[in-house]
Design a protein around this motif. Structure first.
Motif, short mmCIF file in Angstrom:
data_model
loop_
_atom_site.label_atom_id
_atom_site.label_comp_id
_atom_site.label_asym_id
_atom_site.label_seq_id
_atom_site.Cartn_x
_atom_site.Cartn_y
_atom_site.Cartn_z
N VAL A 274 1.01 -1.28 -0.01
CA VAL A 274 -0.11 0.00 -0.04
C VAL A 274 0.90 1.16 -0.13
O VAL A 274 1.98 1.55 0.63
CB VAL A 274 -1.03 0.11 1.28
N THR A 275 0.68 2.11 -0.88
CA THR A 275 1.27 3.57 -0.78
C THR A 275 0.41 4.51 -0.85
O THR A 275 -1.04 4.48 -1.69
CB THR A 275 2.18 3.66 -1.98
N LEU A 276 0.67 5.96 -0.27
CA LEU A 276 -0.04 7.22 -0.39
C LEU A 276 1.04 8.43 -0.64
O LEU A 276 1.87 8.36 0.31
CB LEU A 276 -0.94 7.45 0.76
N ILE A 277 0.94 8.63 -1.97
CA ILE A 277 2.00 9.41 -2.48
C ILE A 277 1.34 10.92 -2.35
O ILE A 277 0.64 11.15 -2.85
CB ILE A 277 2.51 9.15 -3.84
N ASN A 278 2.17 11.96 -1.87
CA ASN A 278 1.77 13.29 -1.78
C ASN A 278 1.82 13.79 -3.12
O ASN A 278 2.63 13.46 -4.15
CB ASN A 278 2.70 14.07 -0.75
#
Length: 752
Positions: free
Chosen positions: A70-74
């Motif tokens: 899982v990733t959350l990239i700005n």
């Protein structure tokens, strides 16, 4: 006939199992799409994961959804930064949640996060990387373009109910994770690594109790000062949750900081005006002096349960007040101990008469108004004593320090009373009586006249062993006087390896070096009977990947590398790119030195050379050593040297002028590789020579000339009447074969 109902039940069970196995194959795509869609619609960031797995059997009658990688990239202004990443995120929900229609909220009952990395950054403009939630009615650029393309002119787009999640949480767990909070505007960095956290309770109720367990390593840095460095923290907390008032109360709690136990009570309340109300108190549950040893990291305090103690140690404090953009909670923390002692069972000495009276306070809620008063800090080992008092004001602002230290200490007794690291082997008698007063703003502005430091420090029979030095450093006598303008080295006598040295002089800008990484300025007179340069070489090994091992960076400087969270960290580094994987001896001139040394030595040893009656001036600045009027005797002659050596370039360089008078030819050309390369025929000559040489080129890591790089001029005058035939087989062969060639008749007088 009697077995038929059982047969029917068995068939039904098999069918149910088959359905439970088959359903995930049809629903995995839907679950993944719902999650991605909901998150990306509500955040100004890009949420993604590699795949979603759905299981009905493992947690029946619940369903479990696992998201992998899982990733959350700005997005801007932190474009490309990873705000959140995890190896796996698992959600557990009721089976009925899988069959809800579009727009209906999905209830989540449990959450498990493994291998998470949360990186929160506040930049210099005070933008926060975590501020990614979209305001109500706000839409991303991609959604706006889609809406514009799908709506004909004159049509009004109809708002659809948003798909979402309903919090019906019963338990959650976070394992093997790391949280980094870096406020660049405030110069603060907070990190929790190796985090293990779990909680259980029914958060669907308006009021409930949440049982939590937390374990991790905490680091905290403020203005380049490490206040905590991977300090072990453990918290077992029962928290009362009141969702109506947004109030969270500590009901039954115990924490361990390293091994120090603390109990908490109080609450934190979230107000409607986006402020927080805090009222928390804490204290040590007992007054045993073992509490003091428990503050020290376990690796250094060892097995404190076997330590015999007397006296007490108490930590108590409270935080209360309103937290908003300009205020922190007011607090009052006291640390006290009265006439205490401790003794480790396997060590011969004890630490006695321990007295501590320290207060850390903030009475206004303004960050800068934090102050520390150390009214007493003292202890004794045998007859040795140590005392300290200090007042530190505006701890988190323009820090103002007023402190006094005095005492005497046999350094060898420290390891006899306390389990110090095995590689810390100290010996010597230390005596100090120093008073200082300064403020950080003056130091940062280089206004050192506003600082006051005075007193004396002496050290006798000191010995220090470390892998950072080729040999133990032994100081028989050291005497230092402090005054507001400079530090005076009144006397320094010592040895290391074959080297002995005596020095006197002054040091200026010591505070600038300590706090602002400025150069140390000094002027010294150095004398020695024997000075061996090899004693100051550091062996440095380079791994195949190019990383250096064993010992500090040779130039004492710092380079930067990028950590996983994108922050830059300083590491020891520097050095020559030509080092091989097998390692080698490296000499680097420290970049922080700006000193002049007037030196004299009866004998200087360098590689296989011996120089006698050496005198000269050495100027070290900007990683360059400048020799002026260096004279010595060598090979029964005289030598004068002026020149520079610089280790600032990737490959060290030198430029010198050398004047040699009546040096013995045989010894010179036998010992110096440089002369062998310049005129190998001279090895057969017996006598003396004079020479003027100007030479420049590059150097090896050990500051040996690289022969192919040399350039310059050389004028020599040879005075010889003999040729060493044993070193000249070619000439001997010519002498025996050619009648007209006679070595004995060869005249080389005044050869230039």
């Amino acid at each position: 006939m009697k077995r038929k109902p059982l047969k029917i039940i068995g068939i039904v069970v098999l069918v149910i199992i088959a359905i439970l196995i088959a359903i995930p194959l049809f629903l995995e795509g839907k679950i993944g799409d719902i999650i991605k869609s909901n998150v990306n619609k509500n955040v100004n960031a890009t949420f993604d994961f590699e795949d979603a797995d759905l299981s009905l059997l493992a947690s029946f009658p619940n369903a479990e959804v696992s998201l992998n990688a899982v990733t959350l990239i700005n997005k801007a202004p932190f474009e490309g930064d990873t705000l959140f990443a995890a190896n796996e995120v698992s959600l557990k929900m009721g089976l009925g949640e899988l069959f809800k229609g579009k727009g209906e909220p999905v209830g989540i009952r449990s959450l498990v996060v493994d291998g998470a990395q949360l990186n929160i950054t506040i930049d210099e403009a005070e933008n926060a990387s975590y501020d990614v939630a979209l305001e109500s009615g706000e839409e991303t650029a991609a959604e706006a373009n889609t809406a514009e393309g799908s709506t004909s002119q004159g049509d009004t787009p109809q708002a659809e109910p948003s798909e979402g999640f309903q919090l019906d949480l019963q338990s959650y767990e976070i394992s093997d994770s790391r949280i980094v909070y870096h406020d660049r505007a405030a110069g603060m960095r907070f990190e929790v690594s190796e985090l293990q956290h779990e909680g259980s309770g029914d958060l669907s109720l308006d009021t409930s109790e949440l049982q939590t367990m937390t374990d991790g390593l905490v680091s905290f840095e403020m203005d380049s000062t490490n206040y905590l460095d991977r300090t072990k923290v453990k918290l077992d907390a029962l928290i009362g949750v009141d969702l109506n008032e947004n109030k969270y109360s500590f009901l039954k709690n115990e924490a361990l900081v390293n091994q120090l136990p603390l109990v908490f009570e109080g609450f934190v309340k979230m107000n409607d005006d986006e402020t927080q109300e805090v009222d928390i108190s804490f204290k040590t549950p007992s007054s045993d002096f073992k509490n003091f040893l428990a503050v020290i990291p376990e690796a250094y305090s060892k097995n404190i349960e076997d330590v015999k103690t007397t006296g007490d140690f108490v930590v108590a404090g409270n935080f209360n007040g309103i937290v908003d953009e300009t205020h922190i909670p007011k607090f009052n923390i006291s640390i006290n101990s009265d006439n205490a002692s401790f003794k480790y069972p396997d060590l011969p000495k004890s630490v006695d008469n321990i007295n501590i009276d320290t207060k850390i306070n903030n009475t206004t809620g303004i960050t800068e108004d934090t102050y520390v008063n150390i009214d007493k800090l003292s202890f004794m080992i045998d007859q040795d004593r140590f005392n300290m008092t200090a007042q530190i004001k505006e701890l988190l602002g323009n820090t103002k320090v007023n402190a006094h230290i005095d005492g005497t200490m046999n350094l060898a007794n420290i390891s006899k009373a306390y389990p110090v690291p095995a590689d810390l082997d100290l010996k010597g008698l230390l005596a100090a009586d120093i008073t200082t007063a300064f403020d950080m703003a003056s130091i940062e502005k280089e206004q050192y006249g506003n600082t006051d430091i005075k007193g004396q420090l002496s050290l006798k029979d000191f010995e220090y062993n470390s892998d950072d030095f080729a040999n133990p450093i032994k100081l028989s006598t050291t005497a230092v006087t402090f005054d507001p303008n400079r530090v005076s080295l009144d006397r320094l006598e010592g040895t290391t390896g074959q080297t002995d040295f005596q020095a006197r002089g002054t040091i200026e800008n010591l505070l600038g070096y300590m706090f602002n990484d400025e150069n140390v300025k000094g002027n010294f007179d150095l004398s020695s009977n024997t000075f061996a340069l090899n004693d100051f070489m550091v062996e440095e090994t380079e791994t195949p990947s190019g990383e250096k091992q064993d010992g500090p960076g040779p130039d004492g400087q710092k380079s930067e590398e990028t950590s996983n969270d994108g922050d830059k960290k300083e590491t020891s580094g520097g050095g020559d790119a030509e080092k091989t994987s097998s390692g080698g001896d490296v000499i680097k001139i420290p970049a922080f030195l700006d000193v002049t040394i007037n030196a004299s030595a009866n004998k200087v040893l360098y590689d296989n050379l011996t120089l006698t009656d050496v005198k000269g001036t050495l100027r070290i600045k900007d990683e360059t050593a400048t020799l002026s009027n260096l004279t010595s005797s060598i090979f029964d002659g005289k030598m004068a040297l002026n020149g520079t050596v610089s280790t600032k370039p990737e490959t060290p360089t030198f430029d010198m002028k050398l004047d040699m008078s009546r040096l013995k030819i045989t010894e010179t050309f036998k010992s110096l590789e440089l002369f062998k390369a310049l005129a190998p025929i001279a090895q057969v000559l017996q006598g003396t020579f004079n020479s003027d040489m100007s030479l420049s080129g590059t150097l090896t890591d050990a500051l040996q000339p690289k022969l192919p790089s040399l350039s310059g001029t050389l004028a020599a005058e040879v005075s010889t009447e003999q040729i060493d035939e044993s070193n000249a087989p070619l000439l001997s062969a010519l002498d025996s074969k050619l009648d007209f060639f006679d070595l004995k008749q060869l005249n080389l007088k005044d050869l230039k």
